[in-house]
Each structure stands twice: as C-alpha cells, then as structure tokens.
Design a protein around this motif. Structure first.
Motif, PDB file in Angstrom:
ATOM      1  N   ASN A 160       0.810  -1.212   0.000  1.00  0.00           N
ATOM      2  CA  ASN A 160       0.000   0.000   0.000  1.00  0.00           C
ATOM      3  C   ASN A 160       0.844   1.263   0.000  1.00  0.00           C
ATOM      4  OD1 ASN A 160       0.863  -0.828   2.482  1.00  0.00           O
ATOM      5  ND2 ASN A 160      -1.113  -0.617   3.522  1.00  0.00           N
ATOM      6  N   ARG A 161       2.021   1.160  -0.606  1.00  0.00           N
ATOM      7  CA  ARG A 161       2.805   2.343  -0.923  1.00  0.00           C
ATOM      8  C   ARG A 161       2.652   2.639  -2.411  1.00  0.00           C
ATOM      9  NH1 ARG A 161       6.731   4.044   2.785  1.00  0.00           N
ATOM     10  NH2 ARG A 161       7.803   5.070   1.072  1.00  0.00           N
ATOM     11  N   ASP A 162       3.412   3.604  -2.926  1.00  0.00           N
ATOM     12  CA  ASP A 162       3.339   3.952  -4.339  1.00  0.00           C
ATOM     13  C   ASP A 162       3.908   2.855  -5.235  1.00  0.00           C
ATOM     14  OD1 ASP A 162       2.200   6.311  -3.676  1.00  0.00           O
ATOM     15  OD2 ASP A 162       4.072   7.459  -3.706  1.00  0.00           O
ATOM     16  N   SER A 163       4.585   1.897  -4.632  1.00  0.00           N
ATOM     17  CA  SER A 163       5.220   0.833  -5.420  1.00  0.00           C
ATOM     18  C   SER A 163       4.280  -0.341  -5.668  1.00  0.00           C
ATOM     19  CB  SER A 163       6.467   0.333  -4.706  1.00  0.00           C
ATOM     20  OG  SER A 163       6.114  -0.106  -3.400  1.00  0.00           O
TER      21      SER A 163
ATOM     22  N   LEU B 261      -7.344  -4.767   1.259  1.00  0.00           N
ATOM     23  CA  LEU B 261      -7.792  -4.767  -0.136  1.00  0.00           C
ATOM     24  C   LEU B 261      -6.614  -4.865  -1.092  1.00  0.00           C
ATOM     25  CD1 LEU B 261     -10.612  -2.057  -0.055  1.00  0.00           C
ATOM     26  CD2 LEU B 261     -10.869  -4.539  -0.198  1.00  0.00           C
ATOM     27  N   SER B 262      -5.520  -4.169  -0.785  1.00  0.00           N
ATOM     28  CA  SER B 262      -4.348  -4.237  -1.662  1.00  0.00           C
ATOM     29  C   SER B 262      -3.741  -5.631  -1.641  1.00  0.00           C
ATOM     30  CB  SER B 262      -3.308  -3.198  -1.231  1.00  0.00           C
ATOM     31  OG  SER B 262      -2.930  -3.410   0.132  1.00  0.00           O
ATOM     32  N   ALA B 263      -3.774  -6.288  -0.462  1.00  0.00           N
ATOM     33  CA  ALA B 263      -3.256  -7.655  -0.371  1.00  0.00           C
ATOM     34  C   ALA B 263      -4.117  -8.617  -1.193  1.00  0.00           C
ATOM     35  CB  ALA B 263      -3.208  -8.091   1.087  1.00  0.00           C
ATOM     36  N   LYS B 264      -5.421  -8.454  -1.111  1.00  0.00           N
ATOM     37  CA  LYS B 264      -6.313  -9.328  -1.885  1.00  0.00           C
ATOM     38  C   LYS B 264      -6.101  -9.138  -3.389  1.00  0.00           C
ATOM     39  CE  LYS B 264      -9.930  -9.537   1.645  1.00  0.00           C
ATOM     40  NZ  LYS B 264     -11.334  -9.186   1.991  1.00  0.00           N
ATOM     41  N   GLU B 265      -5.941  -7.884  -3.812  1.00  0.00           N
ATOM     42  CA  GLU B 265      -5.726  -7.637  -5.231  1.00  0.00           C
ATOM     43  C   GLU B 265      -4.431  -8.263  -5.707  1.00  0.00           C
ATOM     44  OE1 GLU B 265      -5.416  -3.879  -8.385  1.00  0.00           O
ATOM     45  OE2 GLU B 265      -5.775  -3.529  -6.250  1.00  0.00           O
ATOM     46  N   PHE B 266      -3.411  -8.142  -4.892  1.00  0.00           N
ATOM     47  CA  PHE B 266      -2.122  -8.744  -5.261  1.00  0.00           C
ATOM     48  C   PHE B 266      -2.236 -10.258  -5.367  1.00  0.00           C
ATOM     49  CE2 PHE B 266       1.736 -10.900  -3.894  1.00  0.00           C
ATOM     50  CZ  PHE B 266       2.659 -10.400  -4.793  1.00  0.00           C
ATOM     51  N   LEU B 267      -2.901 -10.885  -4.392  1.00  0.00           N
ATOM     52  CA  LEU B 267      -3.026 -12.348  -4.392  1.00  0.00           C
ATOM     53  C   LEU B 267      -3.886 -12.830  -5.565  1.00  0.00           C
ATOM     54  CD1 LEU B 267      -3.403 -13.037  -0.566  1.00  0.00           C
ATOM     55  CD2 LEU B 267      -1.421 -13.429  -2.016  1.00  0.00           C
TER      56      LEU B 267
ATOM     57  N   LEU C  23      -9.058 -16.632  -1.586  1.00  0.00           N
ATOM     58  CA  LEU C  23      -8.036 -15.990  -2.405  1.00  0.00           C
ATOM     59  C   LEU C  23      -7.192 -16.991  -3.179  1.00  0.00           C
ATOM     60  CD1 LEU C  23      -6.871 -13.277   0.158  1.00  0.00           C
ATOM     61  CD2 LEU C  23      -8.339 -12.941  -1.843  1.00  0.00           C
ATOM     62  N   SER C  24      -6.826 -18.105  -2.547  1.00  0.00           N
ATOM     63  CA  SER C  24      -5.961 -19.104  -3.186  1.00  0.00           C
ATOM     64  C   SER C  24      -6.387 -20.489  -2.737  1.00  0.00           C
ATOM     65  CB  SER C  24      -4.488 -18.840  -2.835  1.00  0.00           C
ATOM     66  OG  SER C  24      -3.654 -19.785  -3.449  1.00  0.00           O
ATOM     67  N   PRO C  25      -7.350 -21.102  -3.440  1.00  0.00           N
ATOM     68  CA  PRO C  25      -7.870 -22.407  -3.015  1.00  0.00           C
ATOM     69  C   PRO C  25      -6.796 -23.486  -2.922  1.00  0.00           C
ATOM     70  CG  PRO C  25      -9.294 -21.415  -4.665  1.00  0.00           C
ATOM     71  CD  PRO C  25      -8.061 -20.566  -4.605  1.00  0.00           C
ATOM     72  N   ARG C  26      -5.847 -23.480  -3.839  1.00  0.00           N
ATOM     73  CA  ARG C  26      -4.809 -24.516  -3.815  1.00  0.00           C
ATOM     74  C   ARG C  26      -3.921 -24.367  -2.592  1.00  0.00           C
ATOM     75  NH1 ARG C  26      -4.260 -25.626  -9.433  1.00  0.00           N
ATOM     76  NH2 ARG C  26      -2.482 -27.011  -9.092  1.00  0.00           N
TER      77      ARG C  26
ATOM     78  N   THR D 154       5.347  -3.887  -7.532  1.00  0.00           N
ATOM     79  CA  THR D 154       5.300  -5.167  -6.837  1.00  0.00           C
ATOM     80  C   THR D 154       4.401  -6.158  -7.570  1.00  0.00           C
ATOM     81  OG1 THR D 154       5.596  -3.968  -4.757  1.00  0.00           O
ATOM     82  CG2 THR D 154       4.856  -6.257  -4.613  1.00  0.00           C
ATOM     83  N   ALA D 155       3.249  -5.705  -8.024  1.00  0.00           N
ATOM     84  CA  ALA D 155       2.349  -6.576  -8.775  1.00  0.00           C
ATOM     85  C   ALA D 155       3.023  -7.052 -10.055  1.00  0.00           C
ATOM     86  CB  ALA D 155       1.053  -5.841  -9.102  1.00  0.00           C
ATOM     87  N   LEU D 156       3.826  -6.155 -10.661  1.00  0.00           N
ATOM     88  CA  LEU D 156       4.527  -6.546 -11.878  1.00  0.00           C
ATOM     89  C   LEU D 156       5.533  -7.656 -11.585  1.00  0.00           C
ATOM     90  CD1 LEU D 156       5.198  -6.092 -14.862  1.00  0.00           C
ATOM     91  CD2 LEU D 156       6.834  -4.343 -14.145  1.00  0.00           C
ATOM     92  N   PHE D 157       6.245  -7.528 -10.449  1.00  0.00           N
ATOM     93  CA  PHE D 157       7.199  -8.577 -10.079  1.00  0.00           C
ATOM     94  C   PHE D 157       6.479  -9.910  -9.863  1.00  0.00           C
ATOM     95  CE2 PHE D 157      10.706  -5.748  -9.632  1.00  0.00           C
ATOM     96  CZ  PHE D 157      11.827  -6.548  -9.566  1.00  0.00           C
ATOM     97  N   ALA D 158       5.307  -9.846  -9.258  1.00  0.00           N
ATOM     98  CA  ALA D 158       4.569 -11.068  -8.963  1.00  0.00           C
ATOM     99  C   ALA D 158       4.116 -11.765 -10.236  1.00  0.00           C
ATOM    100  CB  ALA D 158       3.360 -10.757  -8.090  1.00  0.00           C
TER     101      ALA D 158
END
Length: 857
Positions: A330-333, A361-367, A404-407, A337-341
């Motif tokens: 939840n910073r400007d990066s 919310l930002s964590a859920k979007e990333f996952l 978020l991640s069933p597996r 970070t999403a791009l790295f993921a």
C-alpha cells in the motif's frame, strides 16, 4: 456418440498430485530431488515448446484462413431438478462480436467447486449419447445472465466500457466491433502469451530460484527476512523503512565477499561488469535505504551464511536461492510489486500478513493477480504471538485464504504458518513455529521444487491450454455450423444454377423464335390487309369499310371535277385507314408475343428474381413521334405527319397535296382504254365493258398519239378531199344532219349516265397505280414498305422485352454462380477449420500427457 470439441482437462488437485508424485517426501536425498526435478523440468520444457507451437499456428490460422471468434458462456438462471452433481450442465454459447445470438451447449463432467469447463458439445450432439436421466432434463425459460468471470484466464480480453470501467456485458463494447476487430484483439493477446511463454521457458531452465517476500506495510517483512537469515540485516523500524527491492544472494556468488550492489537504472546488471552497479558496505544498508525513500532502487545483497547446508536457505548446497524483500503493497510501489509477482523471474511468493490486520484490499488484489500463475503461495501470518484469541484469528485467516488461493488452502499445513518473526531473532530463544516454517519453506523451495519452481509454469500452461481448448471448441462448433449452412446453401443454389445453365440456350432460341415469329406475323398481316385494300381501291371501292371513311355523292355534271377530287381523297383516306388497321393487328400480335416472353420469364427465371414490372402499352406503338423521327419538322405538310421510308409513302396519303391533285386523266383514262381495246385486252379489270366515254377517250387518245410522221400531208389532203366529195353528194347532205344530231344526243346522254360509275374506277386505278408503282419501282413497294415498317416496330418492342429478360436471366445466373462459389469456398473453409480446430484439441491433449498432467477419467 456425442461429439465433444472441448477435451477434458484435469482438476487442480489432480495436477498437483501429478507433480507431487515426483516431489514426495521419499525424495529426501539431494540426488533424488535433482533427478525428479530434472525429469519433470524436461517434460515441462517440451510441453511449453509444444504449446508455443500451437499458439503460433493459431495466430497464423487466425490471420490467413479463419477469423477466430471469441466465445462467452452464459448460464441459465435455473437448473433442471433432474440435474445431479457431475451431470451435464446446459449453457448458452455466444460470441463477443455477436452477443445477441446464442447457441445452447452442454458442459459435461463439471464437478462441484470447479470453475473451468471440461467438455463442451452442442445440444444435438449431446442428446445422442445422453442417458434417460439427462434426456429427461427440460430447458428452463427465463432471462439469462453473464457469468461473473469470463471462462478465459490467460487469453481473456479486457472488454470494458464506461466512465468507471464497468463490464456488465460484452455487448457494451464488442457489439459495435466486427469479427476482424475481435480477432485482432485476440491476436494481440496471443502475442503477449507467446512472449510470456518464452520468458517462462527461460525461468524453468534457470537452475536458481527467486523468492519474493512481500506484504502490507508494517506486516514485518524485513523482520521475517532477518529471521530467515538469522541476522539483522534489513533495516527495521516502527514506520515503513524498506522502499527499495533488496535481493539477498549467497556471498559465494560474489566470490565470498559480503557487500551491496546498487543497480543503475536502465542498465542491465552484470556482476562481472562494475559499470552496471555501485558497490557499498553491508553496514551502510540502512543509510542507503533511508536516502532513497523517494526512489525505487534495486539492491543486490551478498551475504555469507555460516550455517550448515541442511539449515541454511541461501547456502543449501542444491540450488542458488535469492530472497527479494519488496516494499509494502500500500505504498506507491504497488504497481511495481504486482509486476514482479506476474513476471517470470519470481518463482515463489512468500506473502507476509499481519495477524492484527489480516488481508487488506491491496493484499487481496495482489493475491488475485499472483494466483493466475502461482497456484501455491507461501503465506506467513506474522505477529501471531500478540493475538489473544488465536483460534479465531487462525479461522478467519484460513477462510480468507480459501477464497483468495484455493490450492494454498488445500495445502495449508505446509504453506500457511502462524509465527512471530521478532521472537525468532531473540538469541537463545526457541521458536518451534518458526522452525517449522523454515523447514517447510526449505522443503517447498528445495525438496518440492517441482511444486515451487515448476508448478507456477505448469499452472500457467494448464490455464493457457484450457483457454485454447475453449477457443478451439467454440470455433469448431462455429465451423460445423458454417459447414452445415454452406451445404444447405449449395443444395439450394447448385440445382438452380445447373438448371439455368442447361436452359440458357433454350431460352435464347425461344426468345429469337418469339421475336422472329412476332415480326413475321405482323409483316404478313400487314401485307394481307394492305393488299386487300389496294385491290378494292383499284376497283373504285373503299380500301376498308370501317365506317370512318365514305364515298362522296355525285354532285352532277357541273361538279364533276370536285367529285373526282373528293373520290380520290376518300380512296386515299381508306388506304390510310387500312394502314392503321394493319398497325392495330400488329399491336395485337406484339402484345401476344410480349405475353409469351413473360411466360418464358416465369419458366426460366428462378424464384426470388424480380420480374419485369414494366407494363406493355400497345397504343404507344407507331406514335407520331416515333414515326416522324428526328426529321418530323421537315416532313410536315399542311399539318400532316408524313412517314414512308425511302419512297415517301406512308400514313397521311389523304392529306398530301401532291396526291390530291386532279387532272383530266382522272376523268378520262385514255391510256387504260387504249390498252383495253388495242392491247392484249387485259387490265386490272378485264370485266369492264367498253363505253361511249371510253370510245371517245380512245379516239382522242389515238389522235394525240398519231403524229405528222405517221400520216403524211398528202394523205391528210386526200382524206379531206374524200370527205368533201361525200358532203358534195346531195343525198348525203340530206341525211348527215339528222344522223349527226342523233349520235350526238345519244352519246351525250350515255356519258352523263355513266360518269358516276366510271370516275371512281378511273380514279381508283390511278391511285392504285401511283401507290404501287412508287416512282417506277416494282409492284407492291408500298405494301413492302409498310410491312417492313410495322414489322420493325414489332421487332423493336419484342427485342426490348427480350433484352430485359436476357439481362435478368444473366444477372440471376451470375448471382447464382457467385452464391455457389461462395458456398463452395465456405464449405471448404469451414471443413478445413472444423478439422483444424479438432486437431488443436488433440494437440492440447497430447501436451497434457507430455507434461504429466493427468486426465479426469
């Protein structure tokens, strides 16, 4: 048997089992782990290459042979009561470029909890092999809704429209696009996937593993990394302090030297090239990070871990490992970070979440983004020791992970850990939970490398293959539909074309025959009518007795000159009436011929071809303008319209001054009487008896024909002397006067009584002769001219009608040729596409087998 265009794919659990068969606990030795990993990696690389080949072929096929359609599935609001878990589910298949047109299809083999289709078949195909229970299902009517998420994952098109990017229906945008536009969008998506596959292959072949540690601000990421390293390397503070991407590597990669390499923006890092980075000391790391809070630096940290390989993550003796400590989400990066993921260089994602805040919310979007490729995520719930109600916290966190991640949730015992990283850094303090975490992470990264390193690639591959199956299956259905439609079009158009081709010569012959027959009949009828009229006129009678023309009454001896003129005008008018009668007869014949041409049109033109709507108007034939032509103004005399071709003969004879001129010969036909008495005795009227007037005219004519050369002067004198001698006799002189008076009186009376009958015949003979002679030409020239003129007019009308029918027939045949050609091309193209897409489905099935992905048998 139902024809299925969507091969059945394995479920996520089975895919995991497929990989875990090579990465179980029995592979505890390094050699076993490496052998299993290398074997699976080789198979996966081959599968990636095969998938790339399929995608490349799809691009070529999309550009050169078939415009690939983008399918979407709609589910029905109600499911039939007879439907059971695992049974076929009905869906409505539509396409993005045509969302209003839907086709009912069946999803077979769908299991509860799965979001991917397994088998897709048309209703007609599915019904062939359906059991009694399935056949008993009834389709529920009612409004349909779009599935919340597209069936595509990798090849999903972003079809959003509106100020807020709403996407309630593909029709919002794509209904305005053509098939080619969708195909171009899909081509761009395939191109992106090909690029991703290339990088994915490089990552699979790379022997090292990159572990990204990320999470929300103040979740304890840096503390967790320090705990893994058993050293306080990363700067830690109560407020966010990590603003750079810090990649931790084993110092052995840097010749055993511990230091920091600060990468230069825009330059590719090379440890052998010092121009690509700046060196710094480990002790200066906190200052380096603090000085670059406003920038997003990438730092390479080389650290030495003195622990045994069985305990160390960096110095493990198996593969090269790098830990990447990323800034908070939840910073400007966030975007970086999403791009790295999502990029290929990340093998394992370790997500650190605070036990106090859970998933933001930002964590859920990333996952959500990361789970598209990485089905397994390593989740660390930090600061767990500070939670009082630990069981509630555990339950809530696991419930969120399940969504978020069933597996990851299915393997939560190994992948989800509740720890306190700060406690693990305390010297001489035991931390069993963190030890279990470290052991599981080592096992996940090292022992279970097939799951951590290869499974993200295989997950992406499975999703991509499933998208290809959906794409190929839907387009195979479209190709099959196009094939059937083209065959139906051929069955309808080809016989019509063959019939038209076979009847083309017959139509041409029929049209020529109708045209020739119409012109010939008009000509013959004209000749008959005018020939009869002229014969009557030659006998002193009217050419036609239609009531419009009548013979004048005899006015007496004093009006004999006017009488002769009136008789000539009446006879000429009757010839004009005969010409009009011939034209009327030609109109009837032409009208009948036009009807025959219409009958030919009905016989030879196929259904659906517009017929000639123009109405034939017989009265328009032989109009004044058409008869007069361009020189009408120059051929008007006393208001009469004159037409007659090269000889100046035609309608309007009674109004032509030169034809009405009356001479002495119209009263006394000297030439006729002369040839009657001194010729062979045959004239136009052999039954005419000699009359006194005729005899007188013969005498006068004979006198005029005898010249001085025929009778000499001496003969003339002798004749006069003889007559004088006769009158010199007294007896002759006594009887001469009475006899001469009686003869004169008789002749005069006879002439007066005979004139009313002889003048019409005399005038009629002269009129007939003037008309038929036509300035010295052969007889019946007038009739031939009129017959030619009338037949030409009839032929002109029939030719126009024939030309129109020929044009319509030719146009209709060209249209049928085009329809047949298009249908044949579509049949060939659709047959090729159906076969090709079916082959694609077989190829994707082979790739699954090659990659070791099991099937749901």
């Amino acid at each position: 048997m139902a024809q299925s265009y969507f091969p059945r794919v394995s479920s996520p659990v089975q895919e995991a089992a497929s990989f875990s068969s090579f990465s179980g606990e029995k592979h505890s030795r390094v050699e076993d782990v490496q052998e299993a990993y290398i074997e699976q990696k080789g198979r996966l690389v081959k599968a990636i290459d095969a998938t790339k080949s399929i995608l490349g072929d799809i691009r070529i096929f999309n550009k050169d042979e078939w415009v690939i359609r983008y399918p979407q599935l709609r589910e029905q609001d109600a499911t039939p009561p007879s439907a059971k878990p695992g049974r076929s589910l009905r869906r409505s298949l539509s396409f993005a470029d045509d969302p209003t047109t839907e086709t009912d299809v069946v999803l077979s083999g769908a299991r509860q909890g799965m979001t991917r289709s397994i088998t897709l078949a048309s209703i007609a195909d599915a019904s062939e092999s359906a059991d009694e229970g399935t056949r008993a299902e009834e389709k529920q009517d009612g409004p349909e809704r779009l599935l919340p998420q597209s069936e595509f994952q990798v090849l999903r098109l972003d079809l959003k429209l509106g100020a807020h990017g709403s996407s309630t229906s593909a029709a919002s945008l794509v209904s305005q696009l053509e098939k080619a536009s969708i195909a171009n969008l899909l081509d761009d998506r395939i191109t992106s996937s090909l690029s991703h596959i290339d990088k994915l292959r490089l990552r699979v072949e790379d022997t090292s593993s990159k572990v990204l540690v990320t999470g929300d601000l103040n979740a304890g990421k840096s503390t967790f990394v320090n705990a893994l390293l058993r050293r306080e390397i990363m700067p830690v503070d109560q407020q966010p302090c990590t603003t750079a991407f810090c990649e931790v590597h084993d110092a052995a990669e840097n010749k055993g030297v511990e230091e920091v390499h600060i990468l230069i923006d825009g330059v590719t890092y090379n440890i052998q090239d010092e121009s690509t980075f700046t060196r710094a000391q480990i002790s200066d790391l906190e200052d380096i990070v603090g000085e670059n809070e406003t920038s997003e630096k990438v730092l390479k940290l080389y650290l030495a871990d003195t622990r045994a390989p069985s305990e160390s993550l960096l110095n493990n003796g198996v593969v090269d490992i790098s830990l990447i400590d990323a800034p908070g989400l939840n910073r400007d990066s966030l975007k970086t970070t999403a791009l790295f993921a999502r990029q290929e260089e990340i093998d394992v994602v370790v997500f650190v979440v605070s036990a106090e805040n859970h998933f933001t919310l930002s964590a859920k979007e990333f996952l959500w983004n990361a789970s598209n490729e990485k089905a397994y995520l390593f989740i660390v719930v930090n600061k767990y020791d500070q939670i009082k109600n630990k069981e509630k916290c555990r339950r809530m966190v696991l419930d969120q992970i399940k969504q978020l991640s069933p597996r990851t949730y299915e393997d939560a015992e190994d992948l989800v850990h509740f720890v306190d990283s700060a406690a693990a850094l305390q010297p001489f303090t035991a931390s069993p939970s963190f030890d279990d975490l470290e052991s599981s992470l080592r096992s996940f990264v090292l022992v279970k490398r097939s799951k951590s390193k290869l499974n993200p690639a295989s997950t992406y591959l499975v999703n991509l293959l499933s998208d290809i199956d959906l794409l190929a299956g839907a387009n195979a259905l479209v190709a099959d539909s196009e094939l059937q439609r083209s065959q139906e079009d051929l069955a309808e158009a080809k016989p019509v074309l063959e019939k038209m081709q076979s009847s083309r010569d017959l139509l041409e012959e029929s049209l020529e025959a109708v045209e020739e027959q119409g012109a010939t009949d008009s000509s013959n009828k004209t000749k008959a009518v005018l020939g009869d009229a002229l014969e009557r006129v030659g006998q002193g009678r009217l050419g036609v007795e239609n009531g419009t023309v009548s013979m004048p009454s005899y006015p007496g001896l004093l009006g004999i000159w006017s009488y002769a003129r009136d008789v000539k005008s009446a006879l000429l008018a009757s010839i004009d009436a005969a010409v009009r009668l011939a034209e009327d007869e030609a109109r009837v014949i032409t009208s009948q011929s036009v009807d025959k041409i219409k009958d030919l049109a009905e016989e030879h033109l196929p259904a659906g071809v517009e017929r000639n709507k123009r109405v034939f108007m017989p009265e328009a034939m032989f109009s004044a303008v058409r008869r007069a032509g361009k020189g009408a103004k120059h051929r008007r005399a006393s208001g009469a319209v004159v037409a007659g071709g090269v000889n100046g003969l035609g309608i309007g004879l009674a109004q032509r001054p030169e034809m009405l001129e009356t001479s002495f010969l119209d009263l006394f036909d000297v030439h006729h009487q002369f040839w009657l008495h001194f010729g062979d005795g045959k004239t136009e009227d052999d039954s005419a008896a000699p009359t006194a007037l005729g005899l007188m005219s013969v005498g006068v004519g004979a006198l005029t024909m005898v010249g001085g050369q025929a009778i000499g002067a001496r003969g003339l004198i002798e004749g006069i002397i003889r007559v004088t001698d006769i009158f010199g006799n007294e007896t002759a002189r006594k009887w001469a006067a009475p006899v001469l008076g009686a003869v004169t009186i008789g002749l005069t009376a006879y002439v007066v009584l005979e004139l009313p009958n002889s003048i019409p015949k005399t005038v009629g003979r002269r009129v007939k002769a003037s008309v038929t002679r036509a300035d010295g030409e052969e007889e019946d020239t007038f009739i031939e001219i009129q017959a030619g003129r009338i037949s030409r007019e009839a032929r002109k009308v029939l030719r126009l009608a024939s030309w129109d029918l020929r044009g319509r027939f030719t146009g209709a045949m060209e249209e049928r040729v085009k329809e047949v050609k298009v249908a044949e091309e579509m049949e060939k193209k659709a047959s090729r596409a159906k076969e090709w897409f079916s082959d694609v489905s077989k190829r994707t099935a082979d790739v699954r087998v090659l990659a070791g992905l099991g099937r749901d048998d």
